[in-house]
Write a protein that holds these residues in place. Structure first.
Motif, short mmCIF file in Angstrom:
data_model
loop_
_atom_site.label_atom_id
_atom_site.label_comp_id
_atom_site.label_asym_id
_atom_site.label_seq_id
_atom_site.Cartn_x
_atom_site.Cartn_y
_atom_site.Cartn_z
N LEU A 1 63.57 21.41 20.16
CA LEU A 1 63.80 22.61 20.97
C LEU A 1 63.81 23.86 20.09
O LEU A 1 63.19 24.87 20.41
CB LEU A 1 65.12 22.51 21.76
CG LEU A 1 65.01 21.86 23.15
CD1 LEU A 1 64.80 20.36 23.06
CD2 LEU A 1 66.23 22.18 24.00
N ARG B 1 61.11 26.96 19.99
CA ARG B 1 61.58 28.34 20.20
C ARG B 1 61.05 29.27 19.10
O ARG B 1 60.54 30.34 19.34
CB ARG B 1 63.10 28.39 20.21
CG ARG B 1 63.67 29.80 20.43
CD ARG B 1 65.17 29.86 20.20
NE ARG B 1 65.87 28.81 20.91
CZ ARG B 1 66.13 28.84 22.21
NH1 ARG B 1 65.77 29.87 22.93
NH2 ARG B 1 66.76 27.85 22.78
N ARG C 1 73.47 26.93 26.70
CA ARG C 1 72.24 27.22 27.44
C ARG C 1 71.43 28.30 26.72
O ARG C 1 72.00 29.24 26.13
CB ARG C 1 72.54 27.63 28.88
CG ARG C 1 73.36 28.88 29.03
CD ARG C 1 73.59 29.25 30.49
NE ARG C 1 72.35 29.50 31.19
CZ ARG C 1 72.24 29.82 32.47
NH1 ARG C 1 73.32 29.93 33.21
NH2 ARG C 1 71.08 30.02 33.03
N GLY C 2 70.14 28.18 26.78
CA GLY C 2 69.26 29.06 26.02
C GLY C 2 69.41 30.53 26.36
O GLY C 2 69.18 31.41 25.52
N GLU C 3 69.80 30.81 27.61
CA GLU C 3 69.91 32.20 28.04
C GLU C 3 71.09 32.92 27.41
O GLU C 3 71.15 34.14 27.44
CB GLU C 3 70.02 32.26 29.57
CG GLU C 3 68.77 31.79 30.31
CD GLU C 3 68.78 30.27 30.58
OE1 GLU C 3 69.57 29.55 29.94
OE2 GLU C 3 67.98 29.82 31.42
N PHE C 4 72.03 32.17 26.87
CA PHE C 4 73.20 32.78 26.22
C PHE C 4 72.91 33.07 24.74
O PHE C 4 73.57 32.53 23.85
CB PHE C 4 74.42 31.86 26.32
CG PHE C 4 75.11 31.85 27.67
CD1 PHE C 4 74.76 32.74 28.68
CD2 PHE C 4 76.13 30.94 27.92
CE1 PHE C 4 75.41 32.71 29.92
CE2 PHE C 4 76.79 30.92 29.15
CZ PHE C 4 76.42 31.80 30.16
N ARG D 1 70.76 25.25 20.93
CA ARG D 1 70.43 26.07 22.10
C ARG D 1 69.51 25.33 23.05
O ARG D 1 68.51 24.76 22.63
CB ARG D 1 69.78 27.38 21.67
CG ARG D 1 70.76 28.35 21.00
CD ARG D 1 70.08 29.64 20.63
NE ARG D 1 69.65 30.38 21.82
CZ ARG D 1 68.83 31.43 21.79
NH1 ARG D 1 68.33 31.84 20.64
NH2 ARG D 1 68.50 32.05 22.90
N GLY D 2 69.86 25.34 24.32
CA GLY D 2 68.98 24.81 25.36
C GLY D 2 67.84 25.78 25.58
O GLY D 2 67.67 26.75 24.84
N ALA D 3 67.04 25.51 26.62
CA ALA D 3 65.89 26.38 26.83
C ALA D 3 65.61 26.59 28.31
O ALA D 3 64.47 26.75 28.73
CB ALA D 3 64.66 25.81 26.12
N MET E 1 62.25 28.28 29.64
CA MET E 1 62.16 29.38 28.68
C MET E 1 60.96 29.28 27.75
O MET E 1 60.68 30.21 26.99
CB MET E 1 63.46 29.49 27.86
CG MET E 1 64.64 29.98 28.71
SD MET E 1 66.19 30.04 27.79
CE MET E 1 65.93 31.51 26.80
#
Ligand SMILES: Cc1cc2nc3c(=O)[nH]c(=O)nc-3n(C[C@H](O)[C@H](O)[C@H](O)COP(=O)(O)O)c2cc1C
Ligand code: SF4
Ligand code: FES
Lengths: 177, 441
Positions: free
Chosen positions: A48, A52, B122-125, B164-166, A89
């Motif tokens: 992940l 990213r 969570r990725g948004e954080f 981190r998630g995405a 994302m």
């Protein structure tokens, strides 16, 4: 028209060798910091984070960028693709220079989030997921961003903007080059 | 009345630094733990009646005892995915008091002989992930953990990392979370075996929510009895309730676990922003069954609220006044679960978009009474038929909205549309603008 048509031009580079050398070097330089967080015998756990970083460097995750991440972690290209397509994302199609994501879930819509998103679609002449012709903005509606107390909210390139009003949205978008 | 605040006490300072945390007595709980037998810490947590704050309310100490005695390594995963609509509390712990979480993690790891912990956020954080990274760097530099010793005293290597998630709600589900930490797509695993037996990389793994573990230092420092006394019934301590929607003062409120829902909304949050009666309240995140405005005079304690047919889940309270269309609100919730289903199980993969489409059809005024009958039946076909609890989470709101507000669905069908027209989301925004001169934060 959005870039979401599946024309060949959009498929991007297919092989690692087609990627710009300087960017590949930047990716490789970032690897140790990514791998530091996973056990040495579980390098693929960094998938992940590697994707990213690749997305930050290459702008989006072309098949070649996915292959690069997989290659450096000793994982299969299929594995990278599975991850890249599962999480919202990651962009597996080219996107605009800025990604604007408006939350339209319940708490935000109660505070005007749905209307904000509809207004933006109109102003930018885009459908959900579309990119402006000048490549400046990709617009999407997203699910709850965990910021319901300061609704409505949106993300702009991963930065959260809270307590939005039509005026503040106009101002924030105006600042995007 | 001065209320005891455990989790939010330091928030107004907006000082997440190690120096600030220590000046306020931080890491005293870890210090005390190091002088205790690990089993004694687990006993304390058990006796404190601490229950999981991630949604299911499972007793934390009990979960910890499920670890098999002699399998090593063991891992800890901290759930900072916070993606259940209406929930926004863990982010503030990460932002305003990350060391409280890190101290809770260190104590938990010491108590359970765990040497590697992953905070899955969570990725948004992005901002909150940076705050956690910075706090970890500070703690490591100060020798609190990360080297061979804890606090420079006990021989106990401990590594804590942020993952981190995405962008995937399902990764908040504990087994999907582990898949994601392993660097895969977030497909929930079959249970049993539970993570405490076979978890991350096949090893015993404890998964707890951020808020859950942030309570641990206080419990060790002040004792299990004091923590239990703050709560009610079998739930100890305070809880973070995030109130959003049509209220005068939305935000996170730390209240005793058995606090009254109506009091929270009408007194603490000042009632509806519009001044109109409360029509509906979602009491514990979008998956918890909805309550009518006349049903909210109840305790938020998990066991007590169960008798009202709902749950306090993740503590996310969403308030809707009379101006909101229930069909619209439910259709949006149904869309969420349809979008977030991972697609592994047929009832969930097919049932969630089906419910969404029917609800949109009814909302547009194109529904029939046959559609209504279908929407009453579909949740039952999903519940209990799936690998993970997302299926139930999707079914419960549909079931409860239609049951509690059936007449509104019938009106949409008979009246061929929504009488609210363009204002189906109600007047909250206008009411708040009139109140505070626009949104502020
Ligand atoms: C679909 C789904 C989503 C979930 N999302 C979260 C989440 O975002 N955060 C969380 O702490 N728990 C979430 N949970 C609950 C976790 O599976 C797990 O029960 C929890 O993290 C355990 O921690 P606790 O016992 O401290 O509450 C979710 C569960 C399901 C079924
Ligand atoms: S219930 Fe839904 S989300 Fe959960 S595993 Fe099955 S398909 Fe995936
Ligand atoms: S509903 Fe928009 S942030 Fe939660």
């Amino acid at each position: 028209m959005s870039h979401h048509d599946h024309s060949t031009a959009d498929r991007g580079p297919q092989e690692i060798a087609e990627l710009p050398k300087d960017k590949v070097a930047r990716f490789d330089a970032a690897l140790p910091e990514i791998l530091r967080r996973v056990p040495p015998d579980h390098k693929e756990a960094a998938m992940l984070a590697a994707l990213r970083r690749a997305q930050e460097i290459f702008g989006w995750l072309s098949p070649a960028a996915q292959k690069l991440a997989a290659d450096r972690l000793g994982a299969s290209a299929t594995r990278a693709e599975e991850v890249a397509t599962f999480y919202v994302m990651y962009h597996t199609r080219p996107v605009g220079r800025h990604v604007v994501e408006v939350c339209t879930n319940v708490s935000c819509s109660l505070a005007g989030g749905f209307d904000l998103f509809e207004d933006l679609k109109g102003k930018l002449a885009l459908e959900n997921g579309g990119t402006t012709a000048d490549g400046r903005i990709t617009l999407r509606q997203v699910e709850c961003l965990g910021s319901c107390g300061t609704a409505p909210v949106m993300l702009v390139d991963e930065e959260m903007h809270e307590g939005l009003t039509p005026q503040s949205v106009t101002q924030i978008l105006g600042g995007l080059k | 009345m001065s209320e005891t605040l455990i989790l939010t006490k330091r928030w107004p300072k907006k000082d997440p630094s190690l120096v600030g945390y220590r000046a306020d007595g931080g890491y005293a709980g870890l210090e005390k733990s190091l002088g205790m037998e690990p089993v004694a810490i687990v006993e304390q947590v058990k006796a404190s009646n601490l229950r999981g704050r991630g949604g299911a309310g499972f007793p934390t100490g009990l979960k910890w005892t499920f670890l098999p005695k002699d399998v090593r390594p063991r891992y800890l995963c901290i759930n900072a995915d916070e993606s259940e609509p209406g929930t926004f509390k863990d982010r503030y712990i990460c932002e305003y008091d990350p060391h409280m979480l890190l101290e809770g993690i260190a104590i938990t790891c010491f108590a359970l002989d765990i040497h590697l912990a992953y905070i899955y956020i969570r990725g948004e954080f992005a901002k909150q992930a940076r705050a956690l990274e910075k706090a970890i760097e500070e703690a490591v530099a100060a020798g609190i953990f990360g080297g061979p010793k804890l606090l420079g005293k006990a021989d106990f290597p401990l590594e804590v990392h942020v993952v981190r998630g995405a962008g995937a709600y399902i990764c908040g589900e504990e087994s999907a979370l582990m898949e994601s930490v392993e660097g895969k797509k977030g497909y929930p695993r079959f249970k049993p075996p539970f993570p405490a037996i076979i978890g991350l990389w096949g090893k015993p793994t404890i998964i707890n929510n951020v808020e859950t573990l942030a309570n641990v230092p206080w419990i060790v420092e002040h004792g299990a009895a004091a923590f239990a006394a703050l709560g009610a019934g079998k739930t100890g301590g305070t809880r973070l309730f995030g109130v959003s929607g049509n209220v005068k003062r939305p935000g996170v409120y730390e209240k005793p676990a058995g606090y009254n829902l109506k009091k929270l909304i009408m007194e603490d949050c000042g009632g509806t922003a519009s001044g109109r009666p409360v029509k509906a309240v979602i009491p514990g995140g979008s998956s918890s069954p909805v309550l009518r405005g006349d049903e909210i005079d109840i305790s938020l304690e998990p066991d007590a609220i169960k008798s009202a047919g709902t749950m306090s889940g993740s503590g996310g309270v969403i308030v809707m006044d009379e101006s909101v269309c229930m069909v619209r609100a439910l259709a949006r919730i149904a869309m969420f679960y349809a979008e977030e289903s991972c697609g592994q199980c047929t009832p969930c993969r097919q049932g969630t978009p089906w419910m969404w489409k029917i609800l949109e059809k009814i909302e547009r005024g194109e529904g029939t009474m046959k559609d209504l009958a279908l929407i009453e039946q579909l949740p039952g076909n999903i519940m209990g038929q799936t690998i993970c609890a997302l299926g139930d989470a999707a079914a419960m709101p549909v079931q409860s909205f239609v049951k509690k507000f059936r007449q509104e669905f019938v009106e949409h069908i008979e009246g061929r549309g929504c009488k609210h027209g363009e204002t189906a989301w109600g007047v909250s925004r206008q009411a708040r603008e009139a109140l505070v001169g626009g949104n502020r934060h």
